[in-house]
Structure formats: structure tokens, C-alpha cells
Scaffold this motif. Sequence first.
Motif, PDB file in Angstrom:
ATOM      1  N   ALA B 112      86.965 114.788   0.625  1.00 12.10           N
ATOM      2  CA  ALA B 112      88.380 114.858   0.996  1.00 12.10           C
ATOM      3  C   ALA B 112      88.517 115.582   2.331  1.00 12.10           C
ATOM      4  O   ALA B 112      89.326 115.199   3.177  1.00 12.10           O
ATOM      5  CB  ALA B 112      89.167 115.575  -0.091  1.00 12.10           C
ATOM      6  N   ALA B 113      87.677 116.623   2.514  1.00 10.75           N
ATOM      7  CA  ALA B 113      87.750 117.416   3.745  1.00 10.75           C
ATOM      8  C   ALA B 113      87.409 116.564   4.967  1.00 10.75           C
ATOM      9  O   ALA B 113      88.057 116.670   6.012  1.00 10.75           O
ATOM     10  CB  ALA B 113      86.799 118.600   3.644  1.00 10.75           C
ATOM     11  N   THR B 114      86.387 115.695   4.826  1.00 11.48           N
ATOM     12  CA  THR B 114      85.992 114.831   5.944  1.00 11.48           C
ATOM     13  C   THR B 114      87.132 113.892   6.319  1.00 11.48           C
ATOM     14  O   THR B 114      87.460 113.743   7.496  1.00 11.48           O
ATOM     15  CB  THR B 114      84.759 113.987   5.564  1.00 11.48           C
ATOM     16  N   LEU B 115      87.736 113.280   5.312  1.00 20.56           N
ATOM     17  CA  LEU B 115      88.827 112.339   5.580  1.00 20.56           C
ATOM     18  C   LEU B 115      89.973 113.055   6.313  1.00 20.56           C
ATOM     19  O   LEU B 115      90.495 112.558   7.312  1.00 20.56           O
ATOM     20  CB  LEU B 115      89.329 111.746   4.263  1.00 20.56           C
ATOM     21  N   LYS B 116      90.304 114.239   5.806  1.00 16.30           N
ATOM     22  CA  LYS B 116      91.402 115.012   6.393  1.00 16.30           C
ATOM     23  C   LYS B 116      91.080 115.335   7.856  1.00 16.30           C
ATOM     24  O   LYS B 116      91.894 115.103   8.756  1.00 16.30           O
ATOM     25  CB  LYS B 116      91.552 116.311   5.588  1.00 16.30           C
ATOM     26  N   GLU B 117      89.848 115.815   8.071  1.00 15.98           N
ATOM     27  CA  GLU B 117      89.440 116.220   9.425  1.00 15.98           C
ATOM     28  C   GLU B 117      89.533 115.050  10.409  1.00 15.98           C
ATOM     29  O   GLU B 117      90.060 115.189  11.517  1.00 15.98           O
ATOM     30  CB  GLU B 117      87.998 116.739   9.340  1.00 15.98           C
ATOM     31  N   LYS B 118      89.038 113.882   9.971  1.00 14.37           N
ATOM     32  CA  LYS B 118      89.025 112.730  10.883  1.00 14.37           C
ATOM     33  C   LYS B 118      90.445 112.247  11.195  1.00 14.37           C
ATOM     34  O   LYS B 118      90.741 111.887  12.327  1.00 14.37           O
ATOM     35  CB  LYS B 118      88.212 111.567  10.288  1.00 14.37           C
ATOM     36  N   ILE B 119      91.291 112.241  10.169  1.00 16.86           N
ATOM     37  CA  ILE B 119      92.676 111.803  10.393  1.00 16.86           C
ATOM     38  C   ILE B 119      93.376 112.766  11.361  1.00 16.86           C
ATOM     39  O   ILE B 119      94.034 112.341  12.316  1.00 16.86           O
ATOM     40  CB  ILE B 119      93.450 111.707   9.058  1.00 16.86           C
ATOM     41  N   GLU B 120      93.162 114.066  11.117  1.00 20.84           N
ATOM     42  CA  GLU B 120      93.799 115.056  11.997  1.00 20.84           C
ATOM     43  C   GLU B 120      93.323 114.896  13.428  1.00 20.84           C
ATOM     44  O   GLU B 120      94.096 114.964  14.382  1.00 20.84           O
ATOM     45  CB  GLU B 120      93.506 116.475  11.494  1.00 20.84           C
ATOM     46  N   LYS B 121      92.007 114.647  13.573  1.00 19.26           N
ATOM     47  CA  LYS B 121      91.419 114.499  14.902  1.00 19.26           C
ATOM     48  C   LYS B 121      92.026 113.291  15.646  1.00 19.26           C
ATOM     49  O   LYS B 121      92.368 113.373  16.831  1.00 19.26           O
ATOM     50  CB  LYS B 121      89.898 114.317  14.782  1.00 19.26           C
ATOM     51  N   ILE B 122      92.153 112.196  14.896  1.00 25.27           N
ATOM     52  CA  ILE B 122      92.714 110.980  15.503  1.00 25.27           C
ATOM     53  C   ILE B 122      94.125 111.242  16.023  1.00 25.27           C
ATOM     54  O   ILE B 122      94.463 110.883  17.150  1.00 25.27           O
ATOM     55  CB  ILE B 122      92.730 109.819  14.474  1.00 25.27           C
ATOM     56  N   PHE B 123      94.961 111.924  15.196  1.00 24.96           N
ATOM     57  CA  PHE B 123      96.353 112.104  15.603  1.00 24.96           C
ATOM     58  C   PHE B 123      96.549 113.248  16.597  1.00 24.96           C
ATOM     59  O   PHE B 123      97.514 113.240  17.351  1.00 24.96           O
ATOM     60  CB  PHE B 123      97.254 112.203  14.373  1.00 24.96           C
ATOM     61  N   GLU B 124      95.593 114.192  16.594  1.00 28.46           N
ATOM     62  CA  GLU B 124      95.614 115.226  17.638  1.00 28.46           C
ATOM     63  C   GLU B 124      95.499 114.559  19.002  1.00 28.46           C
ATOM     64  O   GLU B 124      96.217 114.865  19.939  1.00 28.46           O
ATOM     65  CB  GLU B 124      94.390 116.136  17.480  1.00 28.46           C
ATOM     66  N   ARG B 125      94.569 113.614  19.097  1.00 26.37           N
ATOM     67  CA  ARG B 125      94.337 112.914  20.376  1.00 26.37           C
ATOM     68  C   ARG B 125      95.540 112.093  20.776  1.00 26.37           C
ATOM     69  O   ARG B 125      95.903 112.055  21.947  1.00 26.37           O
ATOM     70  CB  ARG B 125      93.148 111.974  20.203  1.00 26.37           C
ATOM     71  N   ILE B 126      96.123 111.415  19.768  1.00 21.79           N
ATOM     72  CA  ILE B 126      97.257 110.542  20.076  1.00 21.79           C
ATOM     73  C   ILE B 126      98.494 111.346  20.450  1.00 21.79           C
ATOM     74  O   ILE B 126      99.186 111.038  21.421  1.00 21.79           O
ATOM     75  CB  ILE B 126      97.543 109.604  18.869  1.00 21.79           C
ATOM     76  N   ASP B 127      98.745 112.411  19.649  1.00 18.74           N
ATOM     77  CA  ASP B 127      99.945 113.208  19.889  1.00 18.74           C
ATOM     78  C   ASP B 127      99.785 114.103  21.115  1.00 18.74           C
ATOM     79  O   ASP B 127     100.751 114.449  21.766  1.00 18.74           O
ATOM     80  CB  ASP B 127     100.283 114.058  18.670  1.00 18.74           C
ATOM     81  N   GLY B 128      98.530 114.495  21.384  1.00 21.72           N
ATOM     82  CA  GLY B 128      98.299 115.478  22.449  1.00 21.72           C
ATOM     83  C   GLY B 128      98.168 114.859  23.823  1.00 21.72           C
ATOM     84  O   GLY B 128      98.303 113.714  24.096  1.00 21.72           O
TER      85      GLY B 128
END
Lengths: 241, 128
Positions: B112-128
Motif C-alpha cells: 500500500a505504501a508503494t502505491l501511495k508513494e508513486k501516486i503522490e510522486k506523479i501528482f507532485e510533478r503535475i501540480d508542482g
Amino acid sequence: MTNEISLTLAKELVFALEQGNEADADVLLDKIAAQKEGQLFKEVGRLTRQLHDSMAGFSLDSKITSMTENDIPDAKERLHYVISMTEQAANQTLNAVEELMPVSKKLNDQAAKLSSKWDRFLDREMPFEEFKSMSEEIALHFNESKESLLQVQNGLNDILLAQGFQDITGQVIKRVIDLVQDLELSMVELIRISGNTATATTAETKELELPGPVVPGVDDKAGDVAKNQDDVDDLLSSLGF
Amino acid sequence: MDKNMRILVVDDFSTMRRIVKNLLRDLGFTNTVEADDGKTALPILEAGGIDFLVTDWNMPGMTGIELLQAVRANPKLVSLPVLMVTAEAKREQIIMAAQAGVNGYVIKPFTAATLKEKIEKIFERIDG
């Protein structure tokens, strides 16, 4: 048919010889010889075909050999992996359940105790001192509930994730089924050839396009696979991800 | 990251779709849609309204990589964030997915942690 013709030819030959007709006798002798040769060619043809079939059988043999040498041990490893994956999933689930049962029991007991006290309070049967201690107990119960329910949530998540084995083992077992099917086809083909009832056609092996789940000890030998998420992340970051 | 974003989960194994959906719900994403291969996923994507695509690779009909290529070839979907969650772990495959324009790559079995981390990373890049 051939015997009849030979007999006619022989009779004609005897007749020609008796008549002293040498030219006719020579022609007839040639005809008889040609017939013999024809049979010989037919026999050679038959032998050639047999040889060809045997050769085809040999290549099929080598396919079966390679299956027994590589694919079958591979399949065994894969099935062992299925056992260990299912075992792991079962353990993960059982661990979570064993851990959560007492948590849920404890909360349940606390709630039952507090609820009977609460009833007494509503019936105005509770002295003030006891009410004060009950208030503390209720506050404590709320705090403990929050922690325990978080623990329950995490445990349920573990159970959820453990079910991922079904996907992985499903893919691995499907591969083994394909192998068994291939082997069966080759065996049938081999029997057909040795039975000499039909011409040999090479059984087509279906090439697997996608390698699928990495089975440790089978698929990671060549070192061209990512063994875990860290490997994937390293590779991607080396690509500038 | 908008927790109400509409997420399409594509996998041929229904158990895996349920797992991913439940994990997403646990992370606060409740707006999910499912498809069982690329062929059924593509019309859903083309119809619009999907904000994030989570897809498996090895599926009958149309594979995840074909789906990814189709998404990147479509002007309307070209910038749709795509996370691949797959058992395919060959280095050349990961590189292929990266070249096809994947935004994240998670190999099964995952946590679950891996999935969360990857999703957060993807949207950090998009939002940032």
C-alpha cells in the motif's frame, strides 16, 4: 495386375523364342526388366518417405528433450513459487486476523461494561463518585477505540493486499498449463509419426510474448529483471525519471 | 491532488481491481471506474472525464502498453497521468514503458505504501 502383365509378357517371350524371332524377344525382355525397375523405384521412394518421417520425428524428439530438460524443471519451480505465494498470503491473512481478534474482543468487552454502567446512570442509580469514575472510563475507552480501530484498519489493509497472490499465481499457473498443452501436442504428434498413419507436421509452439511474474530462481537467472520495486525505481531514475 | 478525481483501474484479474480500488479508497480516492482490458478501457477514456489511469500490462485483447501508446497518441489524452501496476519486471519492459510515456511503474506484488508513494510522486510533478 503386374503378375498378369508379366505372365502375358512371359508367354509372348516364350512364343517369340519358339518362333526364333530374336528382335521381338529382345523388346519383350527389356519390357520385363523395366517393370522390375519400376518396382525398385517405388520401394526406394517408400524408404525415402519413411526416412523423412523419421527425421521429422527426431526434431520432435529434440523438442520433447528440451522440454524435459528445461521447461519441466522450470514448471516445477514455478509451481513451488505458487505454493510459497499462497502460503505467504494465508500467513499474512491469519497473522492479521489473530492480531485483530483480541483487539476487537477487548473493545467489545469495554463497550459492554460501559453500556451497563450507562444504563444504571440513566436509571438514576449511580452515585456521583461512580459517575465521575465512569466519565474517566468513557474518555479512556474513546482514546483506546481510536487507536484500536486504526490497528483494525491497518490489519484489514494487510488482508486486502494479501489477496494479490491470486493474480500472480493465476498468471504463473496459466504458463504451466500452456507448457502441459505443448507437451501433450508433441506427444500426440510423436505417436502419430511412430504410428506412421499420417505425414508429420511440426507442432507449433506458442511463443509467450510477455514474460510475466518473476519467479525467483527461474526468471531472474539472466539478471535482466527487476527483482523488486527498488530495482524499478533505480532503473527509472537512471533514465531521468 | 484532487481526491475527487476520477480514476480508471484496468486489470484482467477482478481480485486485483478490487485490491487497487480498496487501496485507493483508503488513500481517499473514492471516484473509481473499472475496465478489464485495454479494449474496454479505451472507449471509457475517449468518452472523457478520467483524470488518472492505473493499468496492468499483461491483459488479453489489448495490453496495458498498447493502451498507453493509444493514450499518448490521442491529443485529448496525451497528458493523462498513467501508472502501470504489473508483474512484468524485465528491464527492457520497464524501459519500454518509460519510453512510451508512463508516469509511474509499480511491480506486483506491491505494498500500500508503494502505491501511495508513486501516486503522490506523479501528482507532485503535475501540480508542482
